[in-house]
Design a protein around this motif. Structure first.
Motif, mmCIF file in Angstrom:
data_model
loop_
_atom_site.group_PDB
_atom_site.id
_atom_site.type_symbol
_atom_site.label_atom_id
_atom_site.label_comp_id
_atom_site.label_asym_id
_atom_site.label_seq_id
_atom_site.Cartn_x
_atom_site.Cartn_y
_atom_site.Cartn_z
ATOM 1 N N MET A 89 0.827 -1.205 0.000
ATOM 2 C CA MET A 89 0.000 0.000 0.000
ATOM 3 C C MET A 89 0.869 1.267 0.000
ATOM 4 S SD MET A 89 -3.290 -0.643 -0.071
ATOM 5 C CE MET A 89 -2.805 -1.787 -1.360
ATOM 6 N N SER A 111 2.444 1.770 -3.353
ATOM 7 C CA SER A 111 1.487 2.257 -4.352
ATOM 8 C C SER A 111 1.282 3.761 -4.240
ATOM 9 C CB SER A 111 0.147 1.529 -4.199
ATOM 10 O OG SER A 111 -0.516 1.901 -2.993
ATOM 11 N N VAL A 112 1.374 4.289 -3.014
ATOM 12 C CA VAL A 112 1.251 5.737 -2.825
ATOM 13 C C VAL A 112 2.436 6.448 -3.484
ATOM 14 C CG1 VAL A 112 1.209 7.607 -1.126
ATOM 15 C CG2 VAL A 112 -0.100 5.510 -0.718
ATOM 16 N N PHE A 121 -2.054 4.171 -6.109
ATOM 17 C CA PHE A 121 -2.805 3.810 -4.896
ATOM 18 C C PHE A 121 -4.254 3.438 -5.218
ATOM 19 C CE2 PHE A 121 -5.564 5.039 -1.323
ATOM 20 C CZ PHE A 121 -5.076 4.187 -0.352
#
Length: 292
Positions: free
Chosen positions: A19, A22-23, A28
């Motif tokens: 997570m 992905s940011v 994300f």
């Protein structure tokens, strides 16, 4: 870790790392969408299990998917496990149908809607691959257990899954041989995850088998209530007990006929007696014991 009505919702540490990555990479929304679809997929398993009398212990979100941990307490037969395994991909299929209908009614093409449809299709099809612990592997294992002993089913399905996982890994690194393409990192990561999972589960087969034996009382009462015919097993008096127990089929109750060297039946034993003798005489080191 969150507890909702006795059900634990947990995140694997690597899931949190995915997570955060992905940011940083600007993906994300896409990654969060996929994991939302995976969570709905797992809710399908959980709902089906609850309706069929099993107890949902937890839903775990892993870096490459999710898993619903279910405690059946001996109440689930092979067909019920197949229904539970199919309930996850069914959720994805239902979402695809609804989104396609909405898209056709509105007449609009939207990239995000198409992404959700494709994501559902990938999740459903990937989970239907005949590899443990994926849904397809569980379905295949349950079907095989209808025709072969439970112990043999465990051994051969986990061996097949280990080999298939290795093929995933080899395909992931195959571009190295051609030297003209990048590595298939996603497939390699999935292959490593499946390989590790199957190796661990293969080592735990003795514990799975013991849990199988401990749940046989529920089968006896269920089969007795239906008036089912017991499946016979013939054994010699000198034969060790554990190989006899390994002949037990998952959804069949057994009577064991003990035969002497002259071919005469000297005893007829219900399977509960053999199981009790096995656990009463089982050495601490897990060795075999003889029938009593």
């Amino acid at each position: 870790m969150i507890n909702v009505r006795g059900v634990t919702l947990s995140l694997h540490p690597l899931f949190v790392l995915v997570m955060l990555t992905s940011v940083l990479t600007g993906h994300f929304i896409e990654i969060m969408t996929l994991f939302t679809l995976v969570f709905i997929h797992e809710l399908g398993h959980a709902t089906a299990a609850s309706l069929l009398g099993a107890r949902l212990l937890s839903i775990q979100m892993l870096p490459f998917g999710g898993v619903a941990v279910i405690e059946d307490q001996g109440k689930l037969n092979a067909w019920k496990e197949i229904v539970i395994a199919l309930a996850g991909p069914l959720q994805n299929g239902i979402m695809i149908i609804i989104l396609l209908w909405l898209r056709n009614v509105s007449g609009l093409e939207h990239d995000y809607v198409n992404y959700i449809i494709q994501g559902n299709a990938v999740i459903a099809l990937f989970n239907l691959l005949p590899i443990l612990p994926l849904d397809g592997g569980k379905i295949l294992q349950s079907l095989i257990s209808l025709f072969f002993s439970y112990h043999r089913t465990l051994v051969w399905t986990f061996r097949a899954s280990i080999i298939t996982s290795l093929l995933f890994c080899l395909y992931g690194i195959s571009p190295l041989l051609r030297q003209d393409e990048p590595l298939h990192l996603n497939l390699l990561a999935v292959g490593i995850f499946l390989l590790y999972s199957n190796i661990v589960d293969y080592r735990n087969i003795p514990y799975r088998f013991i849990r199988f034996l401990l749940g046989r009382d529920e089968l006896f009462y269920r089969e007795a209530a239906k008036g089912s015919i017991a499946l016979p097993i013939v054994s010699l008096p000198v034969k060790h007990l554990e190989p006899v127990l390994r002949l037990f089929r998952r959804d069949r109750y057994h009577m064991v006929y003990v035969m002497n060297e002259q071919g005469r039946i000297v005893a007829v034993l219900p399977e509960q007696r053999l199981i009790r003798s096995y656990f009463a005489a089982r050495p601490p080191n897990g060795g075999e014991s003889k029938p009593k």
